[in-house]
Design an enzyme around this catalytic site. Structure first.
Site, short mmCIF file in Angstrom:
data_model
loop_
_atom_site.label_atom_id
_atom_site.label_comp_id
_atom_site.label_asym_id
_atom_site.label_seq_id
_atom_site.Cartn_x
_atom_site.Cartn_y
_atom_site.Cartn_z
N SER A 114 -12.83 1.57 -10.12
CA SER A 114 -12.68 2.84 -10.82
C SER A 114 -13.98 3.66 -10.72
CB SER A 114 -12.24 2.59 -12.27
OG SER A 114 -11.77 3.76 -12.87
N ASP A 271 -0.99 4.78 -9.21
CA ASP A 271 -2.19 4.93 -10.04
C ASP A 271 -2.32 6.39 -10.45
OD1 ASP A 271 -4.69 5.06 -11.17
OD2 ASP A 271 -5.69 3.90 -9.61
N HIS A 299 -3.19 1.63 -11.94
CA HIS A 299 -4.65 1.57 -11.86
C HIS A 299 -5.12 0.13 -11.70
CE1 HIS A 299 -8.52 3.43 -12.16
NE2 HIS A 299 -8.88 2.75 -13.22
#
EC number: 3.4.11.5
Length: 323
Positions: A114, A271, A299
């Site tokens: 991320s 995502d 995600h």
């Protein structure tokens, strides 16, 4: 293929990185193995023990750290008197260089999740000579377009949650830079204002970016919630401190700087936090990268994503060759 067994650090410490900050670090696995550094998400999360398990502990010297203001690093972003002006992308990259030198590492693999993928990409673009490979998941590039999607665009998919998200802000702040508006609340001298803002921000996060139960539970910790919200809004409200031209994306613009660095990108097709199209453009701007798309994953790319990440670190441990 399952994750490697749980392991404990064989060394750890607090590194003085200047500006009154001390960064927590730890090393796991084989002290003589291939060096790898793990960059957690957020910004403002922490290096969780589970991140150690994406590497063969017999093959890797695994370095984890809590970025400035996060986790066990001091001072914490949750403390209202912590100076956030010395917490920027440039500061975090400088911290990585200090840690690399402190540990006597010449070059290392960079693994990021991320926000950690944004930091890892920019670090590799800035210091290409010290990065052997990149392994990234839940990939983002930190562009203003991505922030606009996360704070406004997803309101078309989650309208009720977005209405609550906007309701916490003064009416005259709802049409501008939403992360910056939230950050002003999180810098308020009134603890009640800060706490309401932190809860509203993390409620929006959990509504739009589903995560494993353990990750959601951390938002119930007031200290984590405050530090996380304050750090994320600080970065998002300031273009991730990536400089001019970030409306369309500095990281993709500068992808040519990654030439010669092999990389693996692992992305869930669903995502919402980091849309596949962004990663697709990054992949095509970076010919040395491989893109693994995990169908019907979000995600957190789940078991299939874990298998792809393990395959990548195993491959790079063998010098980049497949089994």
């Amino acid at each position: 293929m399952s994750l490697y067994p749980e392991i404990e650090p064989y060394d750890h410490g607090m590194l003085d990185v200047g500006d009154g900050n001390h960064v927590y670090w730890e090393t796991c696995g084989n002290p003589h193995g291939k060096p790898a550094v793990v960059l957690h998400g957020g910004p403002g999360s922490r290096a969780s023990p589970g991140l150690r398990r994406y590497f063969d502990p017999a093959a890797y010297r695994i370095v984890l750290l809590d970025q400035r203001g996060a986790g066990r690093s001091l001072p914490r972003a949750s403390a209202p008197d912590t100076d956030m002006s010395v917490n920027t992308t440039a500061h975090l990259m400088a911290d990585l260089e200090r840690l690399r030198v402190h540990l006597g590492i010449e070059r290392w693999l960079v693994w990021g999740v991320s926000w950690g993928s944004v930091l890892g990409l920019r670090y590799a673009q800035t210091h290409p000579g010290v990065v052997t490979e990149l392994v990234l998941t839940g990939v983002a590039t930190g562009s203003n377009a991505e922030v606009a999607l996360l704070t406004r665009g997803l309101g078309n998919i989650f309208p009720e949650a977005h209405e609550r998200f906007l309701a916490e802000l003064p009416p005259d702040a709802r049409d501008g830079n939403l992360p910056a508006a939230y950050n002003r609340l999180l810098e308020s001298p009134d603890p009640a204002v800060r706490e309401r803002a932190a809860r509203a921000w993390t409620d929006w996060e959990t509504a739009t970016i589903p995560a494993p139960p353990g990750s959601v539970a951390r938002y119930q910790d007031p200290d984590f919630r405050m530090g996380f919200a304050r750090t994320v809004t600080h970065y998002w409200g300031n273009d991730h401190f990536l400089g001019d031209g970030n409306d369309e994306g500095v990281v993709i613009r500068d992808a040519h700087l990654l030439k010669g660095i092999p990389g693996t990108l692992v992305q869930g097709s669903l995502d919402f936090g980091n849309l596949l199209g962004i990663v697709w453009r990054l992949h095509h701007a970076w010919p040395d990268s491989d893109l693994v798309i995990v169908d019907e994953a979000g995600h957190d790319a789940g078991t299939t994503g874990d298998e792809a990440l393990l395959a990548a670190t195993d491959k790079y441990a063998r010098g980049g060759t497949a089994e």
